[in-house]
Design a protein around this motif. Structure first.
Motif, mmCIF file in Angstrom:
data_model
loop_
_atom_site.group_PDB
_atom_site.id
_atom_site.type_symbol
_atom_site.label_atom_id
_atom_site.label_comp_id
_atom_site.label_asym_id
_atom_site.label_seq_id
_atom_site.Cartn_x
_atom_site.Cartn_y
_atom_site.Cartn_z
ATOM 1 N N ASN A 51 0.780 -1.234 0.000
ATOM 2 C CA ASN A 51 0.000 0.000 0.000
ATOM 3 C C ASN A 51 0.816 1.291 0.000
ATOM 4 O OD1 ASN A 51 -2.914 -0.684 0.069
ATOM 5 N ND2 ASN A 51 -2.226 -1.933 1.791
ATOM 6 N N LEU A 52 2.129 1.206 -0.021
ATOM 7 C CA LEU A 52 2.950 2.419 0.006
ATOM 8 C C LEU A 52 2.687 3.295 -1.215
ATOM 9 C CD1 LEU A 52 6.366 1.009 1.274
ATOM 10 C CD2 LEU A 52 4.793 2.510 2.517
ATOM 11 N N GLU A 53 3.009 4.558 -1.089
ATOM 12 C CA GLU A 53 2.816 5.514 -2.178
ATOM 13 C C GLU A 53 3.996 5.539 -3.154
ATOM 14 O OE1 GLU A 53 0.182 7.575 -2.882
ATOM 15 O OE2 GLU A 53 -0.927 6.583 -1.282
ATOM 16 N N LEU A 54 5.210 5.516 -2.624
ATOM 17 C CA LEU A 54 6.402 5.739 -3.450
ATOM 18 C C LEU A 54 7.184 4.456 -3.731
ATOM 19 C CD1 LEU A 54 7.730 8.950 -1.667
ATOM 20 C CD2 LEU A 54 6.316 8.817 -3.736
ATOM 21 N N ILE A 55 7.658 4.343 -4.945
ATOM 22 C CA ILE A 55 8.466 3.190 -5.348
ATOM 23 C C ILE A 55 9.722 3.092 -4.490
ATOM 24 C CG2 ILE A 55 9.889 2.267 -7.227
ATOM 25 C CD1 ILE A 55 7.711 3.330 -9.168
#
Length: 157
Positions: A51-55
């Motif tokens: 669920n993280l936003e950033l790669i």
């Protein structure tokens, strides 16, 4: 993976993604015996990474998780990582998936489509045919791309 390759060949402007629910369903057979009591902790960490936003945050978190649980040599974990651009949200956030967020929606569409095609059906055949069970597909072809609209069959045409 055959479906992924076919989609890439026939619908080159689309993005194929793997269903996270199907992946998570395999976890017990892949990791339960190896991780023992730490299995639930690992699964929670995996879901957090998903669920993280950033790669960049995903990459760092994945490395830390693999180190923490000693999963460097686990072939399933290595395979998941190699396919991360097909399932992890940080890699998929810029793509449109028409609200396909749950396996139920995916299964319903699969069941609908399977009523009209077999393994021998070519994609172009499927798209261009009139579907006789109450639905029609209207297509417009633009330079090897199809614009598709599915709507109830009105009995005319």
């Amino acid at each position: 993976m055959c479906l992924k390759d076919a989609i890439a060949m026939e619908l080159s402007t689309t993005k194929h993604a793997l269903c996270i629910w199907m992946i998570v369903a395999k976890f017990p057979s892949w990791c339960n015996a190896i991780l023992g009591e730490r299995y639930n902790e690992w699964k929670s960490g995996f879901c957090r990474l998903y669920n993280l936003e950033l790669i960049e945050d995903f990459e760092i978190g994945w490395r830390d998780m693999v180190n923490s649980f000693g999963l460097h040599t686990n072939r399933h974990v290595a395979n998941l990582y190699s396919l991360r651009s097909l399932w992890a949200l940080p890699f998929l956030r810029n793509h449109f998936f028409a609200g396909m967020a749950t396996i139920g929606q995916s299964k319903a569409i699969n069941a609908f489509i399977q009523r009209f095609l077999s393994a021998q059906t070519r994609l172009a055949q499927f798209i261009e045919q009139d579907l006789s069970l109450g639905t029609t597909i209207d297509t417009t072809r633009h330079d090897r791309r199809y614009q598709i609209a599915i709507f109830p069959y009105d009995g005319e045409g």
